[in-house]
Motif scaffolding. Sequence first.
Motif, PDB file in Angstrom:
ATOM      1  N   GLY A   6      49.148  40.063  41.214  1.00  0.00           N
ATOM      2  CA  GLY A   6      48.299  38.899  40.962  1.00  0.00           C
ATOM      3  C   GLY A   6      46.850  39.164  41.337  1.00  0.00           C
ATOM      4  N   TRP A   7      46.636  39.872  42.468  1.00  0.00           N
ATOM      5  CA  TRP A   7      45.270  40.247  42.880  1.00  0.00           C
ATOM      6  C   TRP A   7      44.651  41.215  41.879  1.00  0.00           C
ATOM      7  N   ASN A   8      45.438  42.179  41.406  1.00  0.00           N
ATOM      8  CA  ASN A   8      44.934  43.117  40.401  1.00  0.00           C
ATOM      9  C   ASN A   8      44.490  42.387  39.136  1.00  0.00           C
ATOM     10  N   LEU A   9      45.293  41.424  38.691  1.00  0.00           N
ATOM     11  CA  LEU A   9      44.945  40.659  37.494  1.00  0.00           C
ATOM     12  C   LEU A   9      43.669  39.848  37.701  1.00  0.00           C
ATOM     13  N   PHE A  10      43.549  39.223  38.853  1.00  0.00           N
ATOM     14  CA  PHE A  10      42.374  38.393  39.132  1.00  0.00           C
ATOM     15  C   PHE A  10      41.116  39.239  39.248  1.00  0.00           C
ATOM     16  N   SER A  11      41.233  40.405  39.881  1.00  0.00           N
ATOM     17  CA  SER A  11      40.061  41.248  40.132  1.00  0.00           C
ATOM     18  C   SER A  11      39.731  42.181  38.969  1.00  0.00           C
ATOM     19  N   GLY A  12      40.623  42.238  37.975  1.00  0.00           N
ATOM     20  CA  GLY A  12      40.399  43.131  36.853  1.00  0.00           C
ATOM     21  C   GLY A  12      40.755  44.578  37.142  1.00  0.00           C
ATOM     22  N   MET A  13      41.458  44.814  38.247  1.00  0.00           N
ATOM     23  CA  MET A  13      41.876  46.175  38.602  1.00  0.00           C
ATOM     24  C   MET A  13      43.161  46.528  37.848  1.00  0.00           C
ATOM     25  N   ALA A  14      43.274  47.788  37.490  1.00  0.00           N
ATOM     26  CA  ALA A  14      44.475  48.245  36.783  1.00  0.00           C
ATOM     27  C   ALA A  14      45.627  48.440  37.764  1.00  0.00           C
ATOM     28  N   THR A  15      46.816  48.046  37.346  1.00  0.00           N
ATOM     29  CA  THR A  15      48.026  48.304  38.128  1.00  0.00           C
ATOM     30  C   THR A  15      48.616  49.624  37.677  1.00  0.00           C
ATOM     31  N   ASP A  16      48.719  50.583  38.590  1.00  0.00           N
ATOM     32  CA  ASP A  16      49.217  51.915  38.255  1.00  0.00           C
ATOM     33  C   ASP A  16      50.671  51.814  37.782  1.00  0.00           C
ATOM     34  N   PRO A  17      50.954  52.110  36.504  1.00  0.00           N
ATOM     35  CA  PRO A  17      52.330  51.952  35.999  1.00  0.00           C
ATOM     36  C   PRO A  17      53.322  52.894  36.670  1.00  0.00           C
ATOM     37  N   GLN A  18      52.861  54.091  37.076  1.00  0.00           N
ATOM     38  CA  GLN A  18      53.777  55.034  37.731  1.00  0.00           C
ATOM     39  C   GLN A  18      54.197  54.524  39.102  1.00  0.00           C
ATOM     40  N   VAL A  19      53.238  53.986  39.856  1.00  0.00           N
ATOM     41  CA  VAL A  19      53.568  53.438  41.178  1.00  0.00           C
ATOM     42  C   VAL A  19      54.468  52.225  41.037  1.00  0.00           C
ATOM     43  N   LEU A  20      54.146  51.343  40.076  1.00  0.00           N
ATOM     44  CA  LEU A  20      54.959  50.145  39.867  1.00  0.00           C
ATOM     45  C   LEU A  20      56.376  50.519  39.442  1.00  0.00           C
ATOM     46  N   THR A  21      56.491  51.530  38.574  1.00  0.00           N
ATOM     47  CA  THR A  21      57.822  51.986  38.146  1.00  0.00           C
ATOM     48  C   THR A  21      58.615  52.534  39.323  1.00  0.00           C
ATOM     49  N   LYS A  22      57.935  53.288  40.203  1.00  0.00           N
ATOM     50  CA  LYS A  22      58.621  53.832  41.378  1.00  0.00           C
ATOM     51  C   LYS A  22      59.127  52.711  42.279  1.00  0.00           C
ATOM     52  N   ILE A  23      58.310  51.676  42.456  1.00  0.00           N
ATOM     53  CA  ILE A  23      58.706  50.556  43.313  1.00  0.00           C
ATOM     54  C   ILE A  23      59.880  49.800  42.705  1.00  0.00           C
ATOM     55  N   ILE A  24      59.781  49.482  41.410  1.00  0.00           N
ATOM     56  CA  ILE A  24      60.852  48.727  40.754  1.00  0.00           C
ATOM     57  C   ILE A  24      62.150  49.536  40.726  1.00  0.00           C
ATOM     58  N   SER A  25      62.027  50.863  40.568  1.00  0.00           N
ATOM     59  CA  SER A  25      63.233  51.697  40.550  1.00  0.00           C
ATOM     60  C   SER A  25      63.977  51.624  41.887  1.00  0.00           C
ATOM     61  N   THR A  26      63.234  51.486  42.990  1.00  0.00           N
ATOM     62  CA  THR A  26      63.900  51.367  44.292  1.00  0.00           C
ATOM     63  C   THR A  26      64.614  50.023  44.422  1.00  0.00           C
TER      64      THR A  26
END
Length: 347
Positions: free
Chosen positions: A110-130
């Motif tokens: 949510g902070w990334n969306l508000f600030s216009g920062m990109a969410t790293d898809p590789q990091v997000l995928t690693k987190i969701i995979s866990t």
Amino acid sequence: MDIAIWIFLSSGLFLGWSLGANDAANVFGTAVGSKMVKFSTAALICSVMVILGAVISGAGASHTLGSLGKVSAIGGAFTVALSAATTVYFMTKSGLPVSTGQAIVGAIIGWNLFSGMATDPQVLTKIISTWVMCPILAAVTAVLLYKFITQLINRLRPGLFQLDKWTRIGLITAGAFGSYSLGANNIANVMGVFVPSTPLDPISLFNVEFNATMQLFFIGAVAISVGVFTYSKKVMMTVGDNLISMTPVTAWVVVMAHSIVLFIFSSQSLSNAFVSIGLPSIPLVPVSSSQAVIGAVIGIALLKRLPLQWKVLGRVVTGWIITPVLSAIACFIGLFIVQNLFNQTVI
């Protein structure tokens, strides 16, 4: 410490309290649910070991969250933590053992969306995979442990009172181990977002220097302990007794399987050992103790062909799905309010 810093840290303390009320109690949920350990005893041991784990070994998993989104302003960190804490609080009020990690990840997005920062898809995928790996690994670990311990008991043939004593000691030991791993793994959820922006000076006590990160983790761990004592019993009973009916031995297997899984995702040394022998590194990601416990319970239920309370399980899984979404929405709205209504820097 300046009073303004305490005001900003209050949301992290609230999140720590929510984690103690929801996630941290799960390390003793099966023990309390099976009536082998008193709630007061479980809460005391859990609180002490969570603090030790957070201060001694809490830094590992915080780097992954930092890679997902580096919240550089303390006003933004306050809002991220508050959004996650509020989401977990309302889930806890409903008696659902949700994941604080999922809530903080949703808030960071949510902070990334508000600030216009990109969410790293590789990091997000690693987190969701866990999130997927955690309950599955706990279920497999529980099945293997159950087969091993039942064979051992059949071979040793202890008397009823002896078995009761062994199980009680085992539940306390496994719960203490799991509490330490929980502190090491999940303190990043509570205070990790404050690390880049909180201006704390190192302090020295008994010739031991405590840097800013260790101070933050200690404060957060104390908040977790307060949550364990004040509000965790309802969630303990949901995890410990409502999904399946457990014997004391089954309860020990569930606690131990959960503790092993949390340790796996917390240990920098274990991850380094995997790399040294040519295997992929273990992702050091804050994982949910609730997911680990429930995965272990389901593994035992499937092995023993026990009837599962599918309605309870359905409510729990629904909570896992909607938690990050609600947290992201709450954070986006909260950042807008904090920035425009209270004129605080959030980016």
